[in-house]
Design a protein around this motif. Structure first.
Motif, PDB file in Angstrom:
ATOM      1  N   GLU A 126       0.695  -1.234   0.066  1.00 47.28           N
ATOM      2  CA  GLU A 126      -0.051   0.227  -0.108  1.00 47.28           C
ATOM      3  C   GLU A 126       0.803   1.255   0.074  1.00 47.28           C
ATOM      4  O   GLU A 126       0.427   2.353  -0.027  1.00 47.28           O
ATOM      5  N   GLU A 183     -10.685  -2.671  -0.249  1.00 43.65           N
ATOM      6  CA  GLU A 183     -10.229  -3.312  -1.397  1.00 43.65           C
ATOM      7  C   GLU A 183     -11.145  -4.207  -2.282  1.00 43.65           C
ATOM      8  O   GLU A 183     -11.215  -4.018  -3.656  1.00 43.65           O
ATOM      9  N   GLU A 220      -5.648  -4.706  -6.583  1.00 40.71           N
ATOM     10  CA  GLU A 220      -6.366  -4.963  -5.633  1.00 40.71           C
ATOM     11  C   GLU A 220      -7.190  -6.177  -5.805  1.00 40.71           C
ATOM     12  O   GLU A 220      -7.480  -6.964  -4.616  1.00 40.71           O
ATOM     13  N   HIS A 223      -4.745  -8.606  -4.137  1.00 37.29           N
ATOM     14  CA  HIS A 223      -4.851  -8.286  -2.621  1.00 37.29           C
ATOM     15  C   HIS A 223      -6.028  -8.876  -2.031  1.00 37.29           C
ATOM     16  O   HIS A 223      -6.065  -9.480  -0.775  1.00 37.29           O
TER      17      HIS A 223
HETATM   18 FE   LIG Z   1      -4.651  -2.777  -1.928  1.00 39.23          FE
END
Ligand SMILES: [Fe+2]
Ligand SMILES: [Fe+2]
Length: 289
Positions: A126, A183, A220, A223
């Protein structure tokens, strides 16, 4: 044949989410009268599995946004609205690495190096996202630093406070729920959403760096997948806390729904659970708020 995993979490006094490894999700209202026969009246204690954990997490987001449709008016997007959204994105990302590192240190103290390692990795990933937002603002000719220093869009402060508080707790596992919520919703944004923003920007101006990286085109998606896998590996108590905080974060995000960057994502929310079979009691559907 191995039995499919079923997981459940009570997120509000009267609604529990139940999810099966096969992908089915129910919203269940515990009944006082049937307490002795209701297998979901006591907290789950078993292991998690990716298929059921994602059902709980996405079910929590859908539930948090359940009341939103009624009060939404959707004006056409404007450049000013987008600038406000990017300022909000800056504020929600500027402290993220520091907060995650703080939670990671706490888990190291608690003798949970695997959680600490996960949070440290997230903190690294991040890092620099606030700068993407600043670059977008500069590209639009806005005095970026001055604007973010003096302006906090409505709805953003409670989100930032929620994450700060979760990361500062003695047992900060809930911060994973907050991150998942943000996210997951970001990853719902499609290329068409980015195109719409491009159409608002002056010719030749690239002001979608933050948006691109926080959409289905950016990091994302990975993630989110990694977080689902990690949460599924946690103990039942930890999974319960993460799902509850995912729900609480979704409630706060739903409050700030007028915030431009959330709109396209929230419009895509019904698709979160649409892949699940839709038969039975509130199964895979958003309950009315
Ligand atoms: Fe992220
Ligand atoms: Fe980010």
């Amino acid at each position: 044949m191995a039995r499919l995993v079923t997981e459940w979490v009570n997120v509000t006094g009267d609604i529990s989410i139940i999810a099966r490894e096969s992908g089915e999700v129910w919203f269940h209202t515990p009944s006082d009268t049937k307490k002795d026969v209701d297998p979901f009246a006591t907290p789950m204690t078993g292991v998690g599995a990716k298929g059921s954990t994602v059902g709980l997490l996405d079910g929590a987001i859908n539930l948090g946004f359940a009341g939103i449709e009624k009060r939404v008016a959707r004006p056409d997007p404007t450049l000013v609205g987008y600038i406000v959204a990017v300022v909000g994105a800056y504020h929600t990302s500027v402290d993220t690495p520091r907060n995650l590192q703080r939670a990671a240190r706490r888990f190291n103290e608690l003798g949970r190096p695997e959680v600490a390692a996960y949070l440290e990795e997230r903190a690294r990933e991040e890092t620099g996202h606030d700068r993407l937002a600043l670059k977008d603002l500069r590209a639009l000719g806005v005095p970026a630093e001055r604007l973010v220093a003096n302006f906090m869009p409505e709805g953003i402060e409670p989100l930032c406070k929620c994450f700060d508080d979760l990361c500062a707790q003695d047992y900060p596992i809930g911060c994973i729920g907050y991150s998942y919520c943000l996210e997951r919703i970001a990853a719902l944004k499609q290329e068409t959403d980015i195109e719409k923003v491009r159409a608002l920007c002056p010719d030749g101006v690239d002001a979608t760096r933050f948006l691109r990286s926080h959409s289905c085109l950016g990091s994302e998606v990975t993630h989110v997948e990694e977080t689902i896998e990690f949460v599924a590996s946690l103990s039942a108590n930890d999974r319960i806390r993460v799902v509850q905080e995912t729900y609480e974060s979704a409630l706060i995000m739903a409050e700030g729904y007028h915030h431009e960057l959330l709109k396209s994502a929230a419009e895509a929310l019904p698709h979160l659970l649409s892949s699940y079979p839709s038969h039975g009691e509130n199964r895979g559907a958003r309950p009315a708020a």
